[in-house]
Design an enzyme around this catalytic site. Structure first.
Site, PDB file in Angstrom:
ATOM      1  N   LYS A  27     -12.285 -29.345  46.918  1.00 12.89           N
ATOM      2  CA  LYS A  27     -11.373 -30.103  46.060  1.00 12.89           C
ATOM      3  C   LYS A  27     -10.223 -29.203  45.627  1.00 12.89           C
ATOM      4  CE  LYS A  27     -14.117 -29.252  41.870  1.00 12.89           C
ATOM      5  NZ  LYS A  27     -13.176 -28.518  41.084  1.00 12.89           N
ATOM      6  N   ASP A  79     -18.383 -25.515  41.610  1.00  5.94           N
ATOM      7  CA  ASP A  79     -17.534 -24.377  41.965  1.00  5.94           C
ATOM      8  C   ASP A  79     -18.136 -22.991  41.741  1.00  5.94           C
ATOM      9  OD1 ASP A  79     -15.887 -26.565  42.328  1.00  5.94           O
ATOM     10  OD2 ASP A  79     -14.634 -26.127  40.601  1.00  5.94           O
ATOM     11  N   CYS A 125     -12.972 -26.600  35.272  1.00  6.77           N
ATOM     12  CA  CYS A 125     -13.585 -27.552  36.198  1.00  6.77           C
ATOM     13  C   CYS A 125     -14.817 -28.238  35.608  1.00  6.77           C
ATOM     14  CB  CYS A 125     -13.914 -26.877  37.519  1.00  6.77           C
ATOM     15  SG  CYS A 125     -12.429 -26.276  38.371  1.00  6.77           S
TER      16      CYS A 125
END
Length: 182
Positions: free
Chosen positions: A72, A12, A105
């Site tokens: 996601k 990310d 994350c």
């Protein structure tokens, strides 16, 4: 870790989030060096994006090196199950994780990788959070769960294993690059 058993997972690293990450430019620089080193040495590289509709795409300097990046909604990259399956199928039991945010994350991905039986490493200078307390607490939690903490430079040389090769010369160039902080 070695080039034959390790993969790099970039979590990310998106443009809209990165300006808020403490030492964000340094994190981007280290993630880029890890990607370049992994490519030089032939390591498997995977990446994800968290809700790109809201957080935008991966930073261009990284995206141009990564290829396809699945999206996601769950915080863990485990939602992109094909990544974990592909790493296992290709004989990559060890995963070096880099990205943001360390306490969300990255941490949830690390915990899921450990639960799936992977040996997990976290490059502490290639992960970041907005707040120091979240960053430090996440590192302690991941380490206590079984992840090994390392640095970008240590990982690059560990993957390389020996001096005197053409790859070593390229890795040495990555390591000698001047830091974005000077």
């Amino acid at each position: 870790m070695s080039r034959d058993d390790t993969a790099l997972l970039v979590v990310d690293m998106q443009e809209r989030l990165l300006p808020f990450i403490r030492q964000g430019a340094q994190v981007i620089w280290n993630v880029r060096r890890l990607i370049d080193g992994a490519r030089i040495l032939g390591l498997e590289v995977a990446a994800t994006e968290q809700y790109p509709k809201g957080l935008g795409p991966t930073a261009a300097v990284l995206a141009e090196r990564l290829g396809e990046i699945p999206a996601k909604l769950a915080f863990s990259c485990g939602e992109c199950g094909e990544i974990f399956r592909r790493l296992a199928e290709r004989g990559r039991p060890k995963v070096l994780v880099a990205g943001v945010e360390t306490h969300v994350c990255v941490q949830q991905t690390v915990l899921d990788l450990l639960a799936d039986g992977f040996r997990v490493y976290v490059a502490v200078d290639a992960v970041g959070s907005r707040f120091e307390i979240d960053y430090q607490t996440a590192l302690r939690r991941m380490e206590s769960a079984g992840a090994t903490l390392t640095t970008t430079e240590a990982a690059l040389f560990e993957w390389c294993e020996a001096a005197g090769t053409p790859e070593f010369k390229q890795i040495s160039q990555l390591v000698r690059e001047e830091s974005v902080t000077g």
